[in-house]
Design a protein around this motif. Structure first.
Motif, short mmCIF file in Angstrom:
data_model
loop_
_atom_site.label_atom_id
_atom_site.label_comp_id
_atom_site.label_asym_id
_atom_site.label_seq_id
_atom_site.Cartn_x
_atom_site.Cartn_y
_atom_site.Cartn_z
N UNK A 197 0.99 -1.16 -0.03
CA UNK A 197 0.00 0.02 0.08
C UNK A 197 0.98 1.28 0.03
N UNK A 198 2.08 1.16 0.42
CA UNK A 198 2.77 2.47 0.60
C UNK A 198 3.15 2.91 -0.70
N UNK A 199 3.33 1.99 -1.78
CA UNK A 199 3.57 2.42 -3.18
C UNK A 199 2.63 3.12 -3.87
N UNK A 200 1.24 3.10 -3.40
CA UNK A 200 0.19 3.63 -3.69
C UNK A 200 -0.05 2.91 -4.98
N UNK A 201 -0.26 3.83 -6.07
CA UNK A 201 -0.53 3.24 -7.62
C UNK A 201 0.64 3.18 -8.54
N UNK A 202 1.71 3.18 -8.23
CA UNK A 202 2.93 3.19 -8.84
C UNK A 202 3.69 1.62 -9.12
N UNK A 203 3.95 1.43 -10.18
CA UNK A 203 4.81 0.20 -10.39
C UNK A 203 6.01 0.56 -11.25
N UNK A 204 7.24 -0.40 -11.20
CA UNK A 204 8.29 -0.23 -11.80
C UNK A 204 8.31 -1.38 -12.75
N UNK A 205 8.70 -1.35 -13.99
CA UNK A 205 9.03 -2.44 -14.76
C UNK A 205 10.16 -2.04 -15.53
N UNK A 206 11.32 -2.83 -15.67
CA UNK A 206 12.42 -2.44 -16.57
C UNK A 206 12.97 -1.05 -16.20
N UNK A 207 13.09 -0.70 -15.14
CA UNK A 207 13.23 0.73 -14.45
C UNK A 207 12.35 1.83 -15.16
N UNK A 208 11.38 1.48 -15.55
CA UNK A 208 10.25 2.67 -15.80
C UNK A 208 9.01 2.70 -15.19
N UNK A 209 8.94 3.67 -14.46
CA UNK A 209 7.60 3.90 -13.38
C UNK A 209 6.66 4.36 -14.45
N UNK A 210 5.37 3.73 -13.90
CA UNK A 210 4.20 4.38 -14.31
C UNK A 210 3.07 4.17 -12.98
N UNK A 266 15.44 18.96 -16.79
CA UNK A 266 14.48 17.82 -16.88
C UNK A 266 15.09 16.54 -16.33
N UNK A 267 14.39 15.77 -15.52
CA UNK A 267 15.11 14.56 -15.16
C UNK A 267 14.07 13.48 -15.32
N UNK A 268 14.25 12.06 -15.72
CA UNK A 268 13.12 11.27 -15.28
C UNK A 268 12.97 11.05 -13.90
N UNK A 269 11.73 10.50 -13.64
CA UNK A 269 11.12 10.62 -12.01
C UNK A 269 11.94 9.38 -11.45
N UNK A 270 12.54 8.52 -12.17
CA UNK A 270 13.35 7.08 -11.96
C UNK A 270 14.57 7.77 -11.21
N UNK A 271 15.12 8.80 -11.60
CA UNK A 271 16.40 9.03 -11.14
C UNK A 271 16.28 9.14 -9.37
N UNK A 272 15.18 9.71 -9.05
CA UNK A 272 14.90 9.81 -7.76
C UNK A 272 14.07 9.08 -6.79
N UNK A 273 13.51 7.98 -7.60
CA UNK A 273 12.38 7.16 -6.86
C UNK A 273 12.97 5.79 -6.76
N UNK A 274 14.05 5.15 -7.76
CA UNK A 274 14.33 3.95 -7.81
C UNK A 274 15.84 3.47 -7.16
N UNK A 275 16.11 2.43 -6.60
CA UNK A 275 17.58 2.29 -6.27
C UNK A 275 18.24 2.13 -7.46
N UNK A 276 19.66 2.51 -7.43
CA UNK A 276 20.44 2.23 -8.40
C UNK A 276 20.53 0.81 -9.18
N UNK A 277 19.96 0.83 -10.40
CA UNK A 277 20.55 -0.39 -11.32
C UNK A 277 19.15 -1.50 -11.09
N UNK A 278 18.02 -1.01 -10.13
CA UNK A 278 17.05 -2.14 -9.51
C UNK A 278 15.85 -1.54 -9.81
#
Length: 186
Positions: free
Chosen positions: A26-39, A139-151
């Motif tokens: 539930x903490x991730x709300x409505x976010x998912x990450x597949x292949x380092x792409x957040x939606x 401009x930076x992709x949100x993944x730079x701030x939200x995902x652990x490096x390389x994961x």
């Protein structure tokens, strides 16, 4: 009597352990990450037709590059600021990138009878920082701030705070019942 208290405590502990994975998801709300792409994705109930929602989107002035298909429409939006105060956060309790970045992204809306599903992809954060000598605009992709490096794993600060703020912002932005014209016939 003491055995009875221990039984209740153990029962509550077991229930807590069973619910712990649900609390984590539930903490991730409505976010998912597949292949380092957040939606971000959410389904809304509605009484509006697809054409009514299309009209709302076109007339709002908040959306661009709008294309329609049989049961869906796509487009983009820009310069959306995260509503951290509306989400119940404070300036001190909100990360700098959330406070100082506008959001640019693409969206797709799929329609079914009585509901629509919004999917937001290609989320870019437009960082606005006043450096004293001028304003920096990056401009930076949100993944730079939200995902652990390389994961494909979310960082704890995103899961615990930022996801809630972005979820609140996107949920309200795509709640088209709020865009309804008032029926003031006088």
């Amino acid at each position: 009597m003491i055995i009875f208290v221990k039984t209740i405590t153990m029962k509550h502990f077991i229930i807590f352990l069973l619910l712990l994975p649900c609390l984590y998801l539930a903490q991730k709300e409505n976010f998912t990450s597949v292949n380092r792409q957040i939606q971000w994705q959410k389904v809304y109930e509605t009484s509006f037709s697809q054409n009514e929602i299309l009209s709302i989107i076109k007339n709002s002035g908040k959306f661009t590059n709008i294309f329609t298909d049989n049961d869906s429409l796509t487009g983009s939006f820009s310069d959306l600021m995260a509503d951290y105060k509306g989400a119940g956060s404070t300036t001190m309790g909100t990360t700098i990138y959330v406070q100082n970045s506008s959001i640019n992204a693409n969206f797709k809306i799929d329609f079914k009878e009585g509901k629509y599903r919004v999917t937001i992809t290609n989320i870019l954060l437009n960082e606005l920082m006043d450096l004293g000598l001028g304003i920096s605009n990056t401009k930076s992709p949100i993944e730079n701030y939200t995902l652990k490096n390389g994961k494909d794993e979310f960082r704890k600060t995103f899961e615990q705070r930022d996801a809630r703020i972005y979820n609140y912002t996107f949920t309200n932005f795509f709640d088209f019942s709020k865009y309804r014209k008032s029926e003031d016939n006088w």
